[in-house]
Write a protein that holds these residues in place. Structure first.
Motif, mmCIF file in Angstrom:
data_model
loop_
_atom_site.group_PDB
_atom_site.id
_atom_site.type_symbol
_atom_site.label_atom_id
_atom_site.label_comp_id
_atom_site.label_asym_id
_atom_site.label_seq_id
_atom_site.Cartn_x
_atom_site.Cartn_y
_atom_site.Cartn_z
ATOM 1 N N THR A 1 36.482 -5.320 -63.377
ATOM 2 C CA THR A 1 35.596 -6.399 -63.230
ATOM 3 C C THR A 1 35.432 -6.713 -62.178
ATOM 4 O O THR A 1 33.388 -7.478 -62.124
ATOM 5 N N LYS A 2 35.700 -6.107 -61.132
ATOM 6 C CA LYS A 2 34.661 -6.756 -59.749
ATOM 7 C C LYS A 2 33.040 -4.997 -59.670
ATOM 8 O O LYS A 2 32.245 -5.732 -59.325
ATOM 9 N N ILE A 3 33.056 -4.404 -60.453
ATOM 10 C CA ILE A 3 32.240 -3.086 -60.331
ATOM 11 C C ILE A 3 31.307 -3.679 -61.362
ATOM 12 O O ILE A 3 29.799 -3.805 -60.981
ATOM 13 N N PHE A 4 31.280 -4.194 -62.528
ATOM 14 C CA PHE A 4 30.464 -4.968 -63.208
ATOM 15 C C PHE A 4 30.389 -6.376 -63.422
ATOM 16 O O PHE A 4 28.984 -6.157 -63.989
ATOM 17 N N PHE A 5 30.755 -6.523 -63.050
ATOM 18 C CA PHE A 5 30.517 -8.303 -63.494
ATOM 19 C C PHE A 5 30.448 -9.022 -61.867
ATOM 20 O O PHE A 5 30.428 -10.327 -62.000
ATOM 21 N N TRP A 6 30.657 -8.776 -60.953
ATOM 22 C CA TRP A 6 30.572 -9.534 -59.679
ATOM 23 C C TRP A 6 30.124 -8.247 -58.154
ATOM 24 O O TRP A 6 30.061 -8.447 -57.202
ATOM 25 N N ASN A 7 29.536 -7.050 -58.892
ATOM 26 C CA ASN A 7 28.063 -6.828 -58.220
ATOM 27 C C ASN A 7 28.446 -5.966 -56.829
ATOM 28 O O ASN A 7 28.673 -5.346 -56.510
ATOM 29 N N MET B 1 39.383 6.049 -47.953
ATOM 30 C CA MET B 1 40.785 5.338 -49.410
ATOM 31 C C MET B 1 41.131 3.638 -47.784
ATOM 32 O O MET B 1 41.175 3.023 -49.217
ATOM 33 N N GLU B 2 41.181 4.149 -46.663
ATOM 34 C CA GLU B 2 40.464 2.558 -46.040
ATOM 35 C C GLU B 2 39.734 1.269 -47.376
ATOM 36 O O GLU B 2 40.305 0.524 -47.212
ATOM 37 N N SER B 3 38.317 1.798 -47.232
ATOM 38 C CA SER B 3 37.657 0.803 -47.296
ATOM 39 C C SER B 3 37.487 0.334 -48.756
ATOM 40 O O SER B 3 37.618 -0.230 -49.546
ATOM 41 N N ILE B 4 38.443 1.656 -49.759
ATOM 42 C CA ILE B 4 38.445 1.493 -51.576
ATOM 43 C C ILE B 4 39.381 0.521 -51.048
ATOM 44 O O ILE B 4 39.488 -0.993 -52.382
ATOM 45 N N PHE B 5 40.872 0.254 -50.543
ATOM 46 C CA PHE B 5 42.007 0.108 -50.390
ATOM 47 C C PHE B 5 41.322 -1.575 -50.198
ATOM 48 O O PHE B 5 41.849 -2.346 -50.289
ATOM 49 N N LEU B 6 40.150 -2.169 -48.886
ATOM 50 C CA LEU B 6 40.208 -3.079 -48.461
ATOM 51 C C LEU B 6 38.937 -3.925 -49.903
ATOM 52 O O LEU B 6 39.038 -4.765 -49.904
ATOM 53 N N ALA B 7 38.125 -3.053 -50.422
ATOM 54 C CA ALA B 7 37.255 -3.500 -51.432
ATOM 55 C C ALA B 7 38.889 -4.251 -52.837
ATOM 56 O O ALA B 7 38.005 -5.106 -53.258
ATOM 57 N N PHE B 8 38.916 -3.295 -52.668
ATOM 58 C CA PHE B 8 40.378 -3.327 -54.174
ATOM 59 C C PHE B 8 41.714 -3.359 -53.665
ATOM 60 O O PHE B 8 42.432 -2.490 -54.119
ATOM 61 N N PRO B 9 42.601 -4.980 -53.172
ATOM 62 C CA PRO B 9 43.530 -4.814 -52.725
ATOM 63 C C PRO B 9 44.753 -4.781 -54.231
ATOM 64 O O PRO B 9 45.716 -4.160 -54.324
ATOM 65 N N GLU B 10 44.008 -5.142 -55.317
ATOM 66 C CA GLU B 10 44.346 -4.508 -56.063
ATOM 67 C C GLU B 10 45.842 -3.143 -56.591
ATOM 68 O O GLU B 10 46.211 -3.520 -57.413
ATOM 69 N N LEU B 11 44.717 -2.355 -56.002
ATOM 70 C CA LEU B 11 45.487 -1.062 -55.944
ATOM 71 C C LEU B 11 47.116 -0.577 -55.490
ATOM 72 O O LEU B 11 47.544 -0.483 -56.268
ATOM 73 N N PHE B 12 47.974 -2.067 -55.209
ATOM 74 C CA PHE B 12 48.724 -2.100 -54.591
ATOM 75 C C PHE B 12 49.591 -2.793 -55.639
ATOM 76 O O PHE B 12 50.904 -1.912 -56.108
ATOM 77 N N LEU B 13 48.845 -3.587 -57.119
ATOM 78 C CA LEU B 13 50.081 -3.289 -58.108
ATOM 79 C C LEU B 13 50.286 -2.266 -58.934
ATOM 80 O O LEU B 13 51.103 -1.879 -59.335
ATOM 81 N N ALA B 14 48.403 -1.093 -58.506
ATOM 82 C CA ALA B 14 48.799 -0.440 -59.329
ATOM 83 C C ALA B 14 49.916 0.687 -58.867
ATOM 84 O O ALA B 14 50.909 2.090 -59.295
ATOM 85 N N ILE B 15 50.356 0.475 -57.310
ATOM 86 C CA ILE B 15 51.416 1.426 -56.633
ATOM 87 C C ILE B 15 52.896 0.859 -57.035
ATOM 88 O O ILE B 15 53.462 1.800 -57.414
#
Length: 528
Positions: free
Chosen positions: A29-35, A488-502
């Protein structure tokens, strides 16, 4: 029981896969709808630079000048630290750059000055209009860059003859500069010590960076095109003493860079640190003193600064936490540790549950990997092993005389602290600064690990204990690689929802009942 019967799909797995799917949906959603853009997630190469200056005086006045970098479109300068010792530091600014003046009215014995900063640069490439004509009209502040100087002999007959031969009658800026660049680049490169003026470089047909650059400036000024020298450092990992000079040519309102030594035409590489403009020296100091210096340069990957400004305009990311930490004065490095710790813990879980490596402690490898961010991986592991060995040797006599567990752990904790301090002091003495950061290691965790290692030797034998230590080191290495990744720092900063995946992946690992990879060799006969 029918072994072919499929196991029911448990509620734990439903929750796990749901968390992973929710995480994926939020990211998409962030990538395709929130640019949200991935281009700024890619980390940048940063350099940490130290000026190390040593002086020796005998109750005499000593004055040292040097140029300090400034931020501009090409480079970003951060984390400046001055350690001037007994010297008084004054910083001023003029047309040549930002100047540091260290002054001491009565210097006796050896003195040290240190200045450090971080540098983040980007490459700059210019395109010159091939139809642009040389003009005779320039602003008052640009016109002086057409003048001759003692080391840039614009009007010398020998250089005039070279100009006629190499450039000719062309009045176009691009072709004129190109002909001069090709000629000066073609001179034999030779590392001269000291200053080489334009005339000497032309007569010898060989020159270092400063000789080629002065000759380049002399010929472009003779053509009626303003130009100037630029000084700085080419940043490469390691220790060096050499600075560098190149040229800027004023074309259509822009100062365009050229390096006739390293063949950079209208191009400035990302690792060129700009320090000053003009025909200057990087250092100037009181004569008849012992003066020495070097540059210590370390390279690392850091998060792209553009990422933070981009995230400020997007919803649901860690930018607000980043701002909150910054506003209350908490080091931003602490936020990085908090963000990356779950990833390190996941790496440990994968190695223990899926691959089958045995480690001392569940989170010890992740905690040691965090500490290695300051010491560096190699020195961090060396120091970790040394401390484990030292404390383990202390354990045996304590065990032999029957010391109770709690007092024994207090004694071992003291030994760990002493070992850390000794290693840190040794690192400073032998100039391995990374070892000085060994005190950042989790002391209590290392103490408990040392006790477990010693007990393992007594109960399971040396071979098994060393094998577990090796497994622990392997997991530390992989946890460090994951947690120290700027990407990985930048990815987690932009997408903290990855904590749900962990969390979801950890739930799946919690139900893991299959073969571990390390067990395939043990049970190969059964599989066959």
């Amino acid at each position: 029981m029918n072994l072919s019967q499929k196991k029911p799909f448990s509620s734990t797995r439903v929750i796990a896969y749901s968390l992973i799917i929710i995480s994926a949906i939020l990211i998409l959603t962030k990538i395709f709808f929130w640019n949200y853009s991935f281009k700024n997630i890619i980390p940048k190469t940063s350099y940490e630079v130290d000026y190390n200056i040593s002086l020796e005086g005998y109750n005499s006045v000593i004055n040292v000048n040097s140029f300090l970098p400034v931020s501009d479109d090409h480079q970003s300068i951060n984390d400046e630290v001055h350690n001037s010792g007994s010297f008084q530091l004054n910083i001023s600014q003029n047309n040549n750059g930002r100047i540091a003046n260290w002054d001491n009215p009565s210097t006796n014995g050896n003195q040290l000055i240190n200045y450090s900063f971080s540098f983040l640069g980007k490459s700059v490439k210019y395109m010159i209009d091939s139809t642009l004509q040389i003009t005779n009209s320039y602003p008052p502040d640009i016109a002086p860059y057409l003048d001759a100087t003692p080391n840039i002999q614009v009007n010398h007959p020998f250089l005039f003859d070279i100009y006629q031969e190499k450039v000719g009658d062309t009045k176009k800026v691009y072709q004129t500069v190109k002909n001069i660049f090709d000629y000066t680049y073609g001179l034999t490169p030779k590392p001269f010590k000291g200053l080489t003026d334009a005339l000497t470089a032309a007569r010898l047909g060989e020159a270092s960076c400063n000789g080629k650059s002065r000759l380049f400036v002399a010929l472009t000024r003779q053509a009626g095109i303003p130009s100037r020298l630029v000084g700085g450092i080419i940043l490469d990992t390691g220790q060096k003493k050499t600075s560098h000079q190149w040229v800027e040519v004023y074309v259509n309102g822009y100062w365009i860079p050229f390096d006739p030594l390293n063949n950079h035409f209208a191009f400035l590489p990302h690792n060129y640190l700009v320090l000053y403009k003009g025909d200057k020296f990087l250092f100037a100091h009181t004569p008849n003193i012992h003066f020495d210096y070097n540059f210590n340069i370390r390279k690392k990957l850091v998060a792209n600064p553009t990422l933070l400004s981009e995230l400020s305009s997007h919803p649901f990311n860690a930018y607000e936490a980043w701002q909150a930490f910054e506003n209350v004065g908490i080091p931003l490095g602490l936020l990085k540790i908090i963000i990356m710790l779950p990833l390190g813990a996941l790496v440990v879980a994968l190695f223990r549950n899926v691959i089958g490596l045995q480690t001392f402690g569940v989170f010890l490898p992740a905690l040691v990997a965090i500490a290695c961010r300051q010491t560096g991986l190699t020195w961090g592991i060396i120091a970790f092993i040394i401390v484990i060995a030292i404390v383990s040797l202390v354990h045996f006599p304590l065990e032999k005389i029957g010391i109770l567990y709690t007092p024994k752990m207090v004694i071992m904790l003291v030994v760990v602290v002493m070992a850390f301090l000794l290693i840190s002091i040794l690192g400073i003495k032998i100039e391995i600064q990374n070892l000085a950061y060994i005190t950042l290691f989790p002391i209590v965790v290392v103490t408990i690990t040392s006790e477990r290692f010693a007990r393992s030797i007594m109960e399971d034998g040396m071979i098994k204990s060393l094998k577990m230590t090796l497994h622990t080191v392997v997991v530390i290495v992989f946890a460090y690689m994951a947690m120290n990744s700027s990407t990985m720092e930048s990815i987690f900063l932009a997408f903290p929802e990855l904590f749900l995946a962990i969390i979801g992946i950890s739930l799946i690992l919690g139900k893991w009942i299959g073969f571990r990879m390390s067990e395939f060799s043990r049970f190969k006969w059964l599989l066959n």
